[in-house]
Design a protein around this motif. Structure first.
Motif, mmCIF file in Angstrom:
data_model
loop_
_atom_site.group_PDB
_atom_site.id
_atom_site.type_symbol
_atom_site.label_atom_id
_atom_site.label_comp_id
_atom_site.label_asym_id
_atom_site.label_seq_id
_atom_site.Cartn_x
_atom_site.Cartn_y
_atom_site.Cartn_z
ATOM 1 N N ARG A 44 5.502 4.410 -20.363
ATOM 2 C CA ARG A 44 5.415 2.998 -20.750
ATOM 3 C C ARG A 44 6.586 2.584 -21.642
ATOM 4 N N GLY A 45 7.518 3.517 -21.869
ATOM 5 C CA GLY A 45 8.707 3.193 -22.650
ATOM 6 C C GLY A 45 8.551 3.398 -24.138
ATOM 7 N N HIS A 46 7.584 4.240 -24.555
ATOM 8 C CA HIS A 46 7.367 4.491 -25.982
ATOM 9 C C HIS A 46 7.262 6.001 -26.219
ATOM 10 N N PRO A 47 8.374 6.712 -26.122
ATOM 11 C CA PRO A 47 8.311 8.161 -26.384
ATOM 12 C C PRO A 47 8.047 8.436 -27.866
ATOM 13 N N VAL A 48 7.158 9.377 -28.120
ATOM 14 C CA VAL A 48 6.828 9.754 -29.501
ATOM 15 C C VAL A 48 6.758 11.284 -29.572
ATOM 16 N N PRO A 49 7.020 11.869 -30.718
ATOM 17 C CA PRO A 49 6.882 13.322 -30.864
ATOM 18 C C PRO A 49 5.427 13.751 -30.702
ATOM 19 N N TYR A 50 5.248 14.911 -30.157
ATOM 20 C CA TYR A 50 3.887 15.409 -29.914
ATOM 21 C C TYR A 50 3.113 15.561 -31.215
ATOM 22 N N SER A 51 3.751 16.127 -32.253
ATOM 23 C CA SER A 51 3.042 16.365 -33.507
ATOM 24 C C SER A 51 2.608 15.053 -34.161
ATOM 25 N N SER A 52 3.438 14.036 -34.056
ATOM 26 C CA SER A 52 3.077 12.747 -34.650
ATOM 27 C C SER A 52 1.880 12.130 -33.932
ATOM 28 N N LEU A 53 1.894 12.184 -32.599
ATOM 29 C CA LEU A 53 0.774 11.639 -31.838
ATOM 30 C C LEU A 53 -0.490 12.442 -32.082
ATOM 31 N N ARG A 54 -0.365 13.743 -32.181
ATOM 32 C CA ARG A 54 -1.536 14.591 -32.417
ATOM 33 C C ARG A 54 -2.201 14.254 -33.748
ATOM 34 N N ASP A 55 -1.423 14.199 -34.821
ATOM 35 C CA ASP A 55 -1.979 13.906 -36.147
ATOM 36 C C ASP A 55 -2.564 12.491 -36.199
ATOM 37 N N TRP A 56 -1.877 11.549 -35.568
ATOM 38 C CA TRP A 56 -2.371 10.167 -35.575
ATOM 39 C C TRP A 56 -3.667 10.047 -34.769
ATOM 40 N N ALA A 57 -3.728 10.703 -33.614
ATOM 41 C CA ALA A 57 -4.898 10.595 -32.740
ATOM 42 C C ALA A 57 -6.134 11.212 -33.382
ATOM 43 N N ARG A 58 -5.962 12.247 -34.178
ATOM 44 C CA ARG A 58 -7.115 12.887 -34.816
ATOM 45 C C ARG A 58 -7.804 11.962 -35.817
ATOM 46 N N HIS A 84 -0.643 0.851 -29.960
ATOM 47 C CA HIS A 84 -1.081 1.485 -28.709
ATOM 48 C C HIS A 84 -2.520 1.981 -28.789
ATOM 49 N N GLN A 85 -3.180 1.749 -29.912
ATOM 50 C CA GLN A 85 -4.525 2.294 -30.089
ATOM 51 C C GLN A 85 -5.511 1.795 -29.037
ATOM 52 N N PRO A 86 -5.557 0.491 -28.684
ATOM 53 C CA PRO A 86 -6.518 0.063 -27.649
ATOM 54 C C PRO A 86 -6.303 0.769 -26.315
ATOM 55 N N TYR A 87 -5.045 0.901 -25.894
ATOM 56 C CA TYR A 87 -4.768 1.545 -24.608
ATOM 57 C C TYR A 87 -5.178 3.016 -24.649
ATOM 58 N N LEU A 88 -4.788 3.724 -25.708
ATOM 59 C CA LEU A 88 -5.102 5.147 -25.795
ATOM 60 C C LEU A 88 -6.612 5.381 -25.875
ATOM 61 N N GLN A 89 -7.317 4.522 -26.617
ATOM 62 C CA GLN A 89 -8.767 4.671 -26.706
ATOM 63 C C GLN A 89 -9.418 4.410 -25.354
ATOM 64 N N GLN A 90 -8.863 3.465 -24.590
ATOM 65 C CA GLN A 90 -9.392 3.189 -23.262
ATOM 66 C C GLN A 90 -9.226 4.396 -22.344
ATOM 67 N N ARG A 91 -8.060 5.059 -22.440
ATOM 68 C CA ARG A 91 -7.818 6.224 -21.595
ATOM 69 C C ARG A 91 -8.769 7.378 -21.966
ATOM 70 N N ILE A 92 -9.067 7.518 -23.233
ATOM 71 C CA ILE A 92 -9.999 8.562 -23.664
ATOM 72 C C ILE A 92 -11.402 8.267 -23.141
#
Length: 228
Positions: free
Chosen positions: A70-84, A43-51
């Protein structure tokens, strides 16, 4: 020197010394660990595009909600650490300098200008430029301090009139209180004599009285005062 001696000298483990000794370049030891793959990498290309579209205004919570839609629920803490570590965020604006505290500004106004550092003078000027009432207060305080140091008590009536006309909290009340015994205040700002010696003697008597409270009678108190 052997590897064991080097390890003892550096305080490192023997295996750590061996890895450094076997490395062709020292850079090979500080490149860090390789990043592990994550299910969010797809999901990195999509998320980077939104940023990029929102100029970094979008939050991690909003990104998480969009992934859930989009059908891909993820925990907030996991997304936060990955996005950083994986996403590129625009540089945040530098935080504005903290405003000086009331205690600091009062200290700058009441202290002698020669004792202020260059940075303090610069900050004080910025504060006074932003507040005309405070600048007027600063001028009145400086004028009163000059009367104290230069013994120019004759200027006090004019200072009182200016301070009362300014209608500034604290300053106006102080100026009004001086008029209750104006002649004595003018004398105190003009003459070189003071009641400091008398006040010091009274303070010593009160200290001795407190020390002997319920411990001695009047005669001992009298003798201690006379001896001091």
């Amino acid at each position: 020197m052997g590897l064991r001696a080097i390890a003892r000298h550096l305080g490192w483990g023997r295996h750590t010394v061996q890895r450094y000794a076997r490395a062709a370049r020292w850079q090979d030891m500080v490149t860090g660990r390789s990043s592990r793959t994550s299910r969010l990498d797809g999901h990195q290309p999509y998320l980077q595009q939104r940023i990029d579209e929102t100029d970094g205004a979008i939050t991690i919570i909003e990104l998480r909600e969009e992934l859930a839609h989009r059908g891909h629920p993820v925990p907030y803490s996991s997304l936060r650490d990955w996005a950083r570590s994986r996403l590129q965020w625009p540089d945040a604006p530098a935080p504005a300098a903290a405003a000086p505290s009331v205690r600091a500004v009062v200290g700058w106004i009441t202290r002698h200008p020669a004792t202020l550092a260059e940075g303090q003078n610069r900050q004080l000027k910025a504060v006074l430029d932003a507040c005309p009432e405070l600048e007027q207060t600063h001028e009145l305080v400086r004028d009163f301090a000059e009367m104290l140091t230069q013994r120019t008590g004759a200027d006090l009536p004019d200072w009182i009139n200016t301070a009362r006309a300014a209608q500034l909290p604290g300053i106006t009340g102080f100026a009004r209180g001086l008029t209750s015994d104006l002649e004595a205040v003018i004398a105190g700002l003009t003459l070189h004599w003071s009641s400091g010696g008398t006040e010091g003697a009274v303070t010593r008597v009160k200290k001795i009285k407190r020390q002997l409270y319920r411990r001695a009678g009047f005669e001992l108190l009298r003798k201690m005062i006379l001896l001091q």
